[in-house]
Design a protein around this motif. Structure first.
Motif, PDB file in Angstrom:
ATOM      1  N   SER A  96       3.010   6.363  17.232  1.00  0.00           N
ATOM      2  CA  SER A  96       2.305   7.464  17.412  1.00  0.00           C
ATOM      3  C   SER A  96       0.762   7.249  17.359  1.00  0.00           C
ATOM      4  O   SER A  96       0.318   6.507  16.716  1.00  0.00           O
ATOM      5  N   LYS A  97      -0.003   7.689  18.491  1.00  0.00           N
ATOM      6  CA  LYS A  97      -1.317   7.217  18.751  1.00  0.00           C
ATOM      7  C   LYS A  97      -2.111   8.552  18.148  1.00  0.00           C
ATOM      8  O   LYS A  97      -3.058   8.478  17.990  1.00  0.00           O
ATOM      9  N   ALA A  98      -1.309   9.711  18.039  1.00  0.00           N
ATOM     10  CA  ALA A  98      -2.164  10.828  17.552  1.00  0.00           C
ATOM     11  C   ALA A  98      -2.480  11.133  16.030  1.00  0.00           C
ATOM     12  O   ALA A  98      -3.246  11.520  15.433  1.00  0.00           O
ATOM     13  N   LYS A  99      -1.648  10.121  15.423  1.00  0.00           N
ATOM     14  CA  LYS A  99      -1.586  10.357  13.747  1.00  0.00           C
ATOM     15  C   LYS A  99      -2.670   9.431  13.414  1.00  0.00           C
ATOM     16  O   LYS A  99      -2.868   8.452  13.865  1.00  0.00           O
ATOM     17  N   ASN A 100      -3.581   9.882  12.439  1.00  0.00           N
ATOM     18  CA  ASN A 100      -4.338   9.368  11.624  1.00  0.00           C
ATOM     19  C   ASN A 100      -5.686   8.842  12.444  1.00  0.00           C
ATOM     20  O   ASN A 100      -5.816   7.491  12.708  1.00  0.00           O
ATOM     21  N   GLY A 101      -6.326   9.742  13.101  1.00  0.00           N
ATOM     22  CA  GLY A 101      -7.436   9.198  14.118  1.00  0.00           C
ATOM     23  C   GLY A 101      -7.067   8.538  15.223  1.00  0.00           C
ATOM     24  O   GLY A 101      -7.904   7.645  15.702  1.00  0.00           O
ATOM     25  N   GLY A 102      -5.914   8.692  15.702  1.00  0.00           N
ATOM     26  CA  GLY A 102      -5.524   8.017  17.052  1.00  0.00           C
ATOM     27  C   GLY A 102      -4.762   6.683  16.891  1.00  0.00           C
ATOM     28  O   GLY A 102      -4.447   6.109  17.904  1.00  0.00           O
ATOM     29  N   MET A 103      -4.836   6.051  15.619  1.00  0.00           N
ATOM     30  CA  MET A 103      -4.485   4.695  15.314  1.00  0.00           C
ATOM     31  C   MET A 103      -2.841   5.026  14.995  1.00  0.00           C
ATOM     32  O   MET A 103      -2.002   4.071  15.557  1.00  0.00           O
ATOM     33  N   GLY A 104      -2.252   5.834  14.185  1.00  0.00           N
ATOM     34  CA  GLY A 104      -0.810   5.661  13.911  1.00  0.00           C
ATOM     35  C   GLY A 104      -0.268   5.087  12.956  1.00  0.00           C
ATOM     36  O   GLY A 104       0.808   4.915  12.763  1.00  0.00           O
ATOM     37  N   PHE A 105      -1.306   4.110  12.285  1.00  0.00           N
ATOM     38  CA  PHE A 105      -0.579   3.153  11.260  1.00  0.00           C
ATOM     39  C   PHE A 105      -1.796   2.731  10.324  1.00  0.00           C
ATOM     40  O   PHE A 105      -1.581   1.498   9.888  1.00  0.00           O
ATOM     41  N   LYS A 106      -2.729   3.460  10.062  1.00  0.00           N
ATOM     42  CA  LYS A 106      -3.803   3.108   9.316  1.00  0.00           C
ATOM     43  C   LYS A 106      -3.202   2.838   7.729  1.00  0.00           C
ATOM     44  O   LYS A 106      -2.631   3.682   7.260  1.00  0.00           O
ATOM     45  N   GLY A 107      -3.536   1.678   7.066  1.00  0.00           N
ATOM     46  CA  GLY A 107      -2.970   1.540   6.101  1.00  0.00           C
ATOM     47  C   GLY A 107      -1.843   0.631   6.012  1.00  0.00           C
ATOM     48  O   GLY A 107      -1.477   0.520   4.976  1.00  0.00           O
ATOM     49  N   ALA A 108      -1.129   0.694   7.386  1.00  0.00           N
ATOM     50  CA  ALA A 108       0.003  -0.156   7.254  1.00  0.00           C
ATOM     51  C   ALA A 108       0.049  -1.385   7.784  1.00  0.00           C
ATOM     52  O   ALA A 108      -0.967  -1.878   8.819  1.00  0.00           O
ATOM     53  N   ALA A 109       0.887  -2.426   7.388  1.00  0.00           N
ATOM     54  CA  ALA A 109       0.696  -3.892   7.992  1.00  0.00           C
ATOM     55  C   ALA A 109       2.092  -4.382   8.033  1.00  0.00           C
ATOM     56  O   ALA A 109       3.296  -3.971   7.440  1.00  0.00           O
ATOM     57  N   HIS A 110       2.260  -5.353   9.033  1.00  0.00           N
ATOM     58  CA  HIS A 110       3.536  -6.134   9.234  1.00  0.00           C
ATOM     59  C   HIS A 110       3.213  -7.360   8.435  1.00  0.00           C
ATOM     60  O   HIS A 110       2.209  -8.188   8.868  1.00  0.00           O
ATOM     61  N   ILE A 111       4.101  -7.682   7.499  1.00  0.00           N
ATOM     62  CA  ILE A 111       4.146  -8.853   6.694  1.00  0.00           C
ATOM     63  C   ILE A 111       4.980  -9.930   6.954  1.00  0.00           C
ATOM     64  O   ILE A 111       6.111  -9.750   6.970  1.00  0.00           O
ATOM     65  N   ILE A 112       4.242 -11.216   6.969  1.00  0.00           N
ATOM     66  CA  ILE A 112       5.134 -12.357   7.489  1.00  0.00           C
ATOM     67  C   ILE A 112       4.950 -13.161   6.066  1.00  0.00           C
ATOM     68  O   ILE A 112       3.966 -13.582   5.613  1.00  0.00           O
ATOM     69  N   GLU A 113       6.294 -13.085   5.806  1.00  0.00           N
ATOM     70  CA  GLU A 113       6.456 -13.907   4.165  1.00  0.00           C
ATOM     71  C   GLU A 113       6.175 -15.205   4.243  1.00  0.00           C
ATOM     72  O   GLU A 113       6.660 -15.878   5.099  1.00  0.00           O
ATOM     73  N   GLY A 114       5.512 -15.922   3.409  1.00  0.00           N
ATOM     74  CA  GLY A 114       5.228 -17.257   3.155  1.00  0.00           C
ATOM     75  C   GLY A 114       4.909 -17.638   1.850  1.00  0.00           C
ATOM     76  O   GLY A 114       4.809 -16.961   0.923  1.00  0.00           O
ATOM     77  N   SER A 115       4.069 -18.966   1.719  1.00  0.00           N
ATOM     78  CA  SER A 115       3.701 -19.215   0.440  1.00  0.00           C
ATOM     79  C   SER A 115       2.528 -18.128  -0.139  1.00  0.00           C
ATOM     80  O   SER A 115       1.703 -18.044   0.680  1.00  0.00           O
ATOM     81  N   GLU A 116       2.413 -17.811  -1.396  1.00  0.00           N
ATOM     82  CA  GLU A 116       1.549 -17.048  -1.940  1.00  0.00           C
ATOM     83  C   GLU A 116       0.209 -17.995  -2.323  1.00  0.00           C
ATOM     84  O   GLU A 116      -0.565 -17.135  -3.009  1.00  0.00           O
ATOM     85  N   ASP A 117       0.381 -19.088  -2.126  1.00  0.00           N
ATOM     86  CA  ASP A 117      -0.834 -19.919  -2.675  1.00  0.00           C
ATOM     87  C   ASP A 117      -2.036 -19.494  -1.942  1.00  0.00           C
ATOM     88  O   ASP A 117      -3.073 -19.483  -2.341  1.00  0.00           O
TER      89      ASP A 117
END
Length: 688
Positions: free
Chosen positions: A137-158
């Motif tokens: 969705s481009k319409a949601k949240n000021g045209g971005m559609g993903f504000k505050g969302a992220a895709h997380i690639i799991e790895g070392s937390e160091d």
């Protein structure tokens, strides 16, 4: 009336379709079949759907408690695959790839609670005029559609690293093994960091910014890093860390990230090592290596020319001659070594034909390596060049034919000068690293310029970054002029001639010498072919030569004895023919065959006749007003009576007149010999 319909049927109908700018997906109605295309509209923000032709209405959200049923449905419907064209292009190996029925890579973006917020679609290939990535969705949240969302690639937390794109995130993860949060864009960095930075209190935290040409990625990234008091890193080249991984390798990415700094810290700036002038002059440097002595030194040179001008033939012949240890352009001896030719606009059949014609019956060298395909810069091309040069350490010349086939596609929001400079700078670094000559074949623009080196297609970023420039162009007479300019090359021009038997270009000489000879020949031919005498202005109008050049060159033709000057500034071609045997000092010998006789009123130029070589010459120097000799030697003319006590070239025996009186006095008619003899300076000088 609103018609109840199974939401899964609706979701299946719109699966894999991208929403428009208003956040609506259009599809064929599963109830009425449409009759027209895309009659069903689904609002991905509200979940409402309706058909424009039938009474199908409803809402995908059910009782309103499920916030993202469409995103979840599309994510659940995606099937796992081993690879994806986009991942192959970006040279990344994600742990899991899921794609929908249309071949789009489905990437989930989660909020701080771990809930699915939206999906990013990445197409298998980018079509002209379309983007290869989009969100649900481009319409949601000021045209971005993903504000505050992220895709997380799991790895070392160091180490925890935030970045923009998916490909960038995977390259960073491959290089460091760290956990990476991909935010999707620079504008979503701050919203994601707002909830995620505090989750990793004991981790090393880095924001990996993009090195955009606009500077926005660096500016926004550095601002976010300062706000949350974490480290900041940016690739030392145009692009992002994925571009850097492709061109420079994962070790280069890791090195930059390991040296991340807090933005604004004084130690962000490292002063490079320098040298003072005294120490510099004490250093001994090896002479630069030349692929072609005086023409093509080590470093990066660009060869430009109009389409079908013969640039590729010249480049291939240079490679072949260096591989053989022969002569470049049939004239300049070259040291033997390996050559690499990236013939990216050719096919093997044409290369075979051309090399066969260049070699005739000689065996083909095995140290000329030919390639008709090569990855572009930004897609592994630079690393591949670095590797092949490392594997062939005796390489003397690398030809890239043409630049357009290896440079990365221009970005719509990029700076053209910076793009051009970055491409040449990347290739120059490779040339300098391996101390090899790199020759890039490029085109000239259609519009001419005052300086031929300003006619390369593109901006001055190309020519400004290069070590040397070569231009092949035809002049007004059809000659191929080969112009050179460079840091280690003396600026000069040669004339090239094409040898069809050797199928190669040959240096005919320096352009200034060849041009002078050719123009002189044009002037000479004009007089030779003329029906009568001509003035300099008539010669200029006939030949198009410059008047200054004509007035400068005519005396040289007079001196050569091929042209005579008549009265009133007219010139005429004469045929000297065979002067026969002039005999010894006491005997004038025979007259031989003098060809066509010069006009009786012609000016005779004494300097044409060398002294002491013919018969009994009048050797008196003609006096000037200061009574000093002019240095002009009066030549011998056989069988002239000794009217002045010596043989005299000025005597016209047939008409019994003195030509000297005409050319010095300016009379319309020459003076009779008996009268001229009384005042003849030649006679007086002889004391007779």
């Amino acid at each position: 009336m609103t018609h109840s319909f199974d939401s899964e049927v609706i979701q299946t109908a719109i699966a894999g379709k991208a929403p428009d700018a208003g956040g609506e997906i259009r599809a064929d109605c599963p109830k009425c079949g449409g009759g027209q295309r895309d009659t069903l509209g689904v609002n991905v923000t509200t979940g409402a759907f309706h058909c424009f032709r039938c009474d199908l209405r409803g809402n995908l959200k059910g009782n309103g408690t499920d916030k993202k049923p469409l995103a979840q449905f599309l994510n659940d419907q995606a099937r796992p695959v081993n690879t994806h064209p986009y991942a192959e292009k970006k040279q990344i190996q994600p742990n899991e790839i899921r794609q929908d029925q249309h071949g789009n890579w489905i990437i989930p973006f989660m909020d701080q609670a771990g809930r699915l917020q939206t999906i990013q679609f990445i197409k298998p290939e980018k079509k002209p005029g379309e983007k290869d990535k989009f969100f649900l969705s481009k319409a949601k949240n000021g045209g971005m559609g993903f504000k505050g969302a992220a895709h997380i690639i799991e790895g070392s937390e160091d180490t925890i690293i935030w970045c923009e794109g998916i490909a960038t995130g995977w390259s960073i993860h491959h290089a460091t093994g760290a956990t990476v949060l991909c935010c999707g864009s620079k504008d979503n960095l701050d919203p994601v960091m707002a909830w995620s930075v505090g989750r990793y209190p004991d981790s090393k935290k880095i924001l990996a910014g993009d090195n955009d040409k606009s500077g926005d990625g660096q500016r926004v990234g550095a601002a976010a890093a300062r706000k949350y008091k974490i480290l900041f890193a940016c690739p030392g080249m145009n692009g992002d860390f994925n571009d850097m991984a492709i061109d420079a390798g994962l070790d280069a990415v890791k090195k930059v990230l390991d040296n991340a700094k807090v933005p604004g810290q004084a130690d962000d700036v490292k002063i490079p090592d320098g040298i003072n002038a005294a120490d510099l002059l004490k250093k001994i440097f090896p002479d630069p290596r030349w692929a072609v002595k005086g023409v093509l030194p080590e470093g990066l040179t660009i060869l430009g020319g109009k389409p079908k001008a013969g640039k590729s033939i010249l480049a291939l012949n240079l490679c072949l001659q260096i591989a053989l240890g022969g002569k470049a352009m049939q004239v300049i001896p070259v040291e033997q070594g390996t050559t690499l030719y990236l013939a990216l606009e050719d096919v093997q059949r044409r290369l075979k034909e051309r090399i066969g014609r260049m070699l005739e019956f000689d065996p083909a060298p095995d140290n000329l390596l030919l390639f008709t395909e090569w990855p572009r810069l930004g897609e592994g091309g630079a690393r591949a060049l670095d590797k092949i040069l490392a594997d062939n350490t005796d390489t003397r010349l690398l030809v890239i034919d043409t630049l357009a086939k290896i440079r990365p596609p221009s970005k719509s929001n990029g700076n053209l000068y910076s793009d051009d400079y970055a491409v040449i700078d990347t290739l120059k670094r490779i040339a300098d690293k391996h101390e090899v000559s790199v020759l890039i074949v490029h085109h000239l623009r259609k519009m001419e310029g005052d300086d031929v080196f300003d006619t390369f297609s593109g901006t001055l970023g190309l020519t400004g970054a290069a070590d040397g420039l070569m231009v092949m162009r035809r002049n007004g007479t059809g000659q191929m002029i080969f112009s050179l300019r460079g840091r280690d090359v003396e600026e000069q021009e040669y004339v090239l001639e094409f040898d069809p038997w050797m199928f190669s270009w040959k240096i005919a000489g320096k352009a200034v010498d060849v041009k002078s000879t050719d123009e002189k020949q044009i002037l000479f031919d004009c007089l030779k072919d003329a029906d009568g005498p001509m003035t300099p202005k008539e010669i200029e109008d006939t030949t198009g030569l410059r008047g200054h050049y004509i007035r400068k060159t005519l005396p040289a033709l007079l001196k050569e004895g091929t042209v005579q000057k008549l009265k009133r500034g007219q010139y005429q071609y004469i045929n000297i023919g065979n002067n026969g045997n002039n005999g010894n000092n006491g005997n004038n010998g025979n007259n031989g065959n003098n060809g066509n006789n010069p006009d009786e009123s012609a000016e005779i130029v004494p300097e044409l006749f060398p002294p002491d070589t013919t018969g009994n010459n009048c050797r008196e120097q003609l006096k000037g007003s200061n009574d000093k000799g002019s240095g002009a030697i009066v030549p011998n003319v056989p069988n002239v009576p000794t009217l002045c006590g010596n043989n005299c070239k000025y005597a016209d025996l047939e008409n019994m007149v003195c030509i000297f009186e005409l050319i010095t006095g300016g009379d319309d008619e020459p003076t009779p010999l008996d009268q001229a003899a009384e005042n003849c300076p030649a006679r007086k000088g002889a004391g007779s």
